[in-house]
Write an enzyme that holds these catalytic residues in place. Structure first.
Site, PDB file in Angstrom:
ATOM      1  N   GLU A 297      -7.308  37.371 -16.633  1.00  0.00           N
ATOM      2  CA  GLU A 297      -5.954  37.527 -16.109  1.00  0.00           C
ATOM      3  C   GLU A 297      -5.788  38.900 -15.463  1.00  0.00           C
ATOM      4  OE1 GLU A 297      -6.696  36.091 -18.940  1.00  0.00           O
ATOM      5  OE2 GLU A 297      -5.868  34.083 -18.635  1.00  0.00           O
TER       6      GLU A 297
ATOM      7  N   HIS B  38       0.374  32.089 -28.797  1.00  0.00           N
ATOM      8  CA  HIS B  38       0.659  31.253 -27.628  1.00  0.00           C
ATOM      9  C   HIS B  38       2.123  30.853 -27.514  1.00  0.00           C
ATOM     10  CE1 HIS B  38      -3.809  29.941 -27.951  1.00  0.00           C
ATOM     11  NE2 HIS B  38      -3.673  30.903 -27.064  1.00  0.00           N
TER      12      HIS B  38
END
Lengths: 414, 461
Positions: free
Chosen positions: B195, B264
């Site tokens: 990322e 998450h």
């Protein structure tokens, strides 16, 4: 574009693509598979440069007839080989059962390691039981090979009353300090730097334990991978750094992570660390390479990067469908075969095993998994409960519960 | 006794799927573990395994049927000698599938939820900017986001999308469905798993004049990219003395989904809303998702576009206009009322609207404001409402300290103190990392009951 006159072709952007996609016939003929036994085995105190051809080649021990050949043969006694075989068969039986449990709603998610069992199992046997493991999510074989109770692993997957992690972690994110198995992270690659830090701390304390870390081919693109190699190299950390190249990061083939241009092992050479590229489906080769790296680390020789060249035979997870992005049936044509079949054939070839004993072992392992399943399911499943008490939810946010969490718990009436 | 085989759930958020194929036919004997059918979802294909033994007596849902709701009976298994047309199975056996407790999505207060029903079409007041007489079409948030990207990519060759699994796999949550096929691999780019790497690449491409849409598989994974987002994307225009701008959209699901645990499930709305140079959008409805994503792609600034996994499958009415673009920074009154102002956005709206329905039955008329954009925040819209109601409750899934609700409270203290008849209250997630287990997860999130309780407190009922 500039106005300067030009007679060069326009720049063109290159996008890597795997050789085969769904609808194509599986074909691995483009893959160069070196002969077993062909590569030399340097001494464990050899300089990193001595591993150059090992980083680009493929360390293999088992030949097509089930014979162990060449200098990397670890010469393990039959008892150790059978122990490895048992742990691999047990791991596979466990995976089969848990996928079925997921389909029945007993858990929400599961990840198999089918085809990659030799990686975790042979490496667990080559490391010391006290060495610290920083795995990613496909090394359940480490726990199995360290004889951690299957029922305990199942309780984690079911998030039931027996789950030592108190219903807080996603399924398969096992954690066992006692088994030297850190808490798995869902954010890829973070464990790599942490393993190097743990290893440096072990050296700082003058301990005799080393660390080992695992990362997939896809996650080598993460910054953490490169940070970890820098630190491991600079401080000669006692760590074994493993890249499990199973060809696929969900739907992205290993070329997306840079596997087309060079090998994953070769990245280690750039950091001045020895690098070994190993047939990951060859139990003996995996054991021998790991033992080499572990012995080197334990004698202050520093880190080693190992690429375990294998194939993810199953889906990435129960939420994935590989038929969408790779040819069906590819796994059965993987030129390096199946790790369990290959070790079985070796044991048969040296007169230490038979088809009958193997069939009996498979049945025995299935039965062991069934028994563990009954034990775990007696404590509940995700679907049926019982789940952990809501009162536990506020524990462990801090070592000691602050007043505002105590108040929140009271407000919730639990 | 005949046993119903139910449509299985592949994941906790799955609500429906297609019955692709029957592998067994009526009259076949099935054993436990046999594959009896194949199911397709938007994510994957799966095999349905029999758990019980018997004879496949009747197929209730023929192959090729689309959008079969989870837990719908799809076939009947009979014991030897039983008749399929006899009395219906008295007890459904959910063994092949996720049991209802699992099939119900994790945020049980969302409207999605009955285990057998498809997600409802949620009626919301249309945006005042939509011309009278406009035709509306029903679509999911997922489709609206895809259409917004496709329309902007057709309109402007500088727009491209990149991220993990966006091309070949059509997006981890299928938001980029069909884009690779229409625009090719140069404009729909599968990236390596980093990322931090591809966020930086996007910033660089934006500096070169392209208009990247960077998809994060979830904003949880964008934490390692936050340096690129804040220190580079958000500040480049300023630090270059106005020379180098960065037209880029960072988008993906934000906040809790279902059963994905502490790492998450985090809500980043307040994190990004803190940063000068960033605009932060968090739509609730499909129409807003479409109109605001198109606006975000055209905006010359870096935009954080926060989606929500649970909302992806929810359907809404979307105006059928050739080019539906909404203004960034404008809240919408989702429901009018005079007694209390509820302020929320994204999935928080599901709690706020449900609570408003319940409160109406008890004689309390709540005005519900959908912020839609977190930064710049439409503070005047909140103040105008509070001038009328004198009371305000904010609703968010994120944590309380320094949350978006805290900012709203501060704004009201500074600018509307004299209009307030009660302290402003915040309904937020509990101050703990998100647990995995369903019962704990439910408790960690705000609930409709929490909102009702807070409203009663500020209205002194």
């Amino acid at each position: 574009m500039t106005d300067a006159p030009r007679n060069l072709p326009r720049l063109a952007l290159y996008i890597p693509e795997p050789a085969r996609r769904p609808g194509d016939a599986p074909d691995f003929s483009g893959l160069a598979i070196p002969e077993p036994g062909a590569l030399p085995r340097p001494d464990i105190d050899a300089p990193a440069e001595a591993t150059r051809e090992l980083a680009y080649g493929l360390i293999r021990v088992l030949d097509g007839d089930g014979r162990a050949v060449g200098p990397w043969d670890p010469r393990l006694d039959p008892q150790t080989l059978r122990r490895g075989l048992r742990a691999m068969v047990l791991t596979r039986a466990y995976d089969e059962r848990m996928v079925r449990a997921q389909r029945q709603g007993k858990t929400s998610f599961y990840m198999k390691c089918t085809g990659e069992e030799a990686v975790a199992v042979a490496q667990a046997l080559a490391l010391n039981r006290e060495d610290m493991c920083f795995p990613t999510y496909r090394q359940q074989g480490l726990l199995v090979a360290r004889d951690w109770p299957l029922a305990d692993m199942m309780c984690q997957v079911y998030s039931n009353a027996g789950d030592r992690l108190k219903g807080r972690q996603m399924p398969v994110f096992y954690s066992s300090k006692e088994a030297g198995f850190f808490s798995i992270s869902g954010n890829l690659g973070t464990q790599y730097s942490q393993a190097v830090g743990w290893a440096m701390a072990s050296a700082y304390k003058g301990d005799d334990r080393i660390a080992a870390a695992w990362v997939g081919d896809g996650a080598t693109a993460e910054g953490d991978f490169h940070h970890a190699l820098t630190f491991a190299s600079v401080y000669r950390a006692p760590v074994v750094l493993n890249v499990v190249n199973n060809q696929w990061a969900i739907s992205s083939f290993q070329g997306i992570a840079g596997g087309e241009a060079t090998t994953f092992a070769a990245r280690g050479l750039g950091f001045g660390m020895p690098a070994l590229r190993v047939d990951g489906n060859d139990f003996l080769a995996v054991y021998a390479a790991t033992r080499w790296a572990a012995d080197r680390a334990r004698t202050n020789g520093g880190p080693t990067l190992i690429e375990l060249f294998t194939y993810r035979a199953s889906a990435h997870s129960t939420s994935d469908d590989p038929s969408k992005y790779r040819p069906a049936g590819e796994e059965s044509l993987w030129p390096l075969g199946d790790p369990i079949d290959r070790l079985r054939d070796h044991l048969v070839a040296i007169g230490e095993w038979s088809a009958e004993r193997h069939a009996a072992l498979e049945e025995e392992m299935r039965e062991e998994v069934r028994r563990a399943g009954q034990e775990a399911e007696a404590l509940g499943t995700l679907g049926t409960g019982p789940a952990h008490s809501p009162a536990t939810m506020f524990d462990d946010v801090f070592k000691e519960m602050p007043w505002h969490l105590r108040r929140q718990r009271q407000e919730l009436g639990v | 006794m005949p046993i119903d085989i139910l449509m299985p759930a592949l994941s906790p958020t799955m609500e429906k799927g297609n019955l692709a194929k029957w592998v067994k036919k009526v009259g076949d004997t099935v054993k436990s573990g046999d594959i009896i059918a194949e199911i397709e979802t938007d994510k994957a294909t799966m095999e349905v395994e029999a758990v019980d033994e018997g004879i496949l007596g009747k197929i209730l849902v023929p192959e090729g049927t689309q959008d079969v709701a989870v837990n719908t009976p799809i076939a009947v298994i009979l014991a030897e000698g039983e008749d399929a047309n006899a009395a219906p199975a008295p007890q459904q056996k959910a063994a092949e599938s996720a049991p209802p407790a699992v099939a119900a999505p994790a945020a049980p207060q969302t409207p999605a939820p009955s285990a057998v029903a498809a997600p409802p079409v949620v009626a919301v007041q249309p945006d005042p900017d939509v011309p009278a007489g406009t035709e509306f079409v029903t679509m999911t948030v997922r489709e609206a986001l895809r259409d917004a990207m496709a329309e902007e990519m057709r309109r402007d060759g500088d727009v491209f999308v990149m991220g993990e699994e966006v091309a070949e796999y059509q997006g981890a949550y299928k938001i980029t469905q069909g884009l690779l096929q229409e625009f090719g691999p140069k404009r729909v780019v599968d990236t390596p798993i980093t990322e931090h790497g591809f966020a930086g690449l996007g910033v660089g491409a934006a500096m070169a004049g392209l208009k990247p849409i960077v998809e994060f598989m979830t904003f949880n994974f964008a934490m390692q990219a936050i340096d690129q987002i804040i220190n580079s994307a958000a500040k480049t225009l300023y630090m270059s003395g106005g020379q180098v701008h960065c037209s880029i959209v960072f988008r993906g699901p934000n906040g809790a989904a279902a059963r994905v645990g502490a790492q998450h499930s985090q809500d980043y709305a307040s994190w990004y809303s803190h940063i000068p140079g960033l605009k932060v959008i968090a739509p609730y409805s499909a129409a807003d998702a479409k109109g605001l994503l198109k606006a975000a792609i055209r905006d010359p600034n870096p935009i954080i576009f926060l989606e929500n996994e649970i909302l992806y499958g929810h359907s809404f009415e979307v105006p059928k206009l050739d080019d539906y673009v909404l203004p960034i920074g404008k809240a919408r009154i989702a429901r009018s009322g005079k007694d209390v102002t509820l302020v929320s956005w994204s999935i928080g709206m599901t709690y706020a609207l449900k609570a408003a329905d319940e409160l109406a039955k008890q004689g309390i008329e709540a005005e519900v404001i959908d912020l839609r954009t977190i930064r710049p925040m439409d503070v005047p819209a909140i103040i105008e409402s509070v001038k009328k109601t004198g009371r305000c409750v904010t609703v968010e899934e994120g944590w309380p300290q320094s949350g978006v609700g805290a900012e709203i409270v501060a704004q009201l203290m500074e600018k509307a103190f004299d209009y307030l008849d009660a302290p402003v209250l915040r309904v937020t997630g509990k101050d703990v990392p998100m647990p995995y287990a369903a019962n704990l997860e439910k408790l960690a999130l705000p609930s409709v009951a929490d909102v009702i309780e807070a409203v009663k407190a500020v209205t002194y009922r």
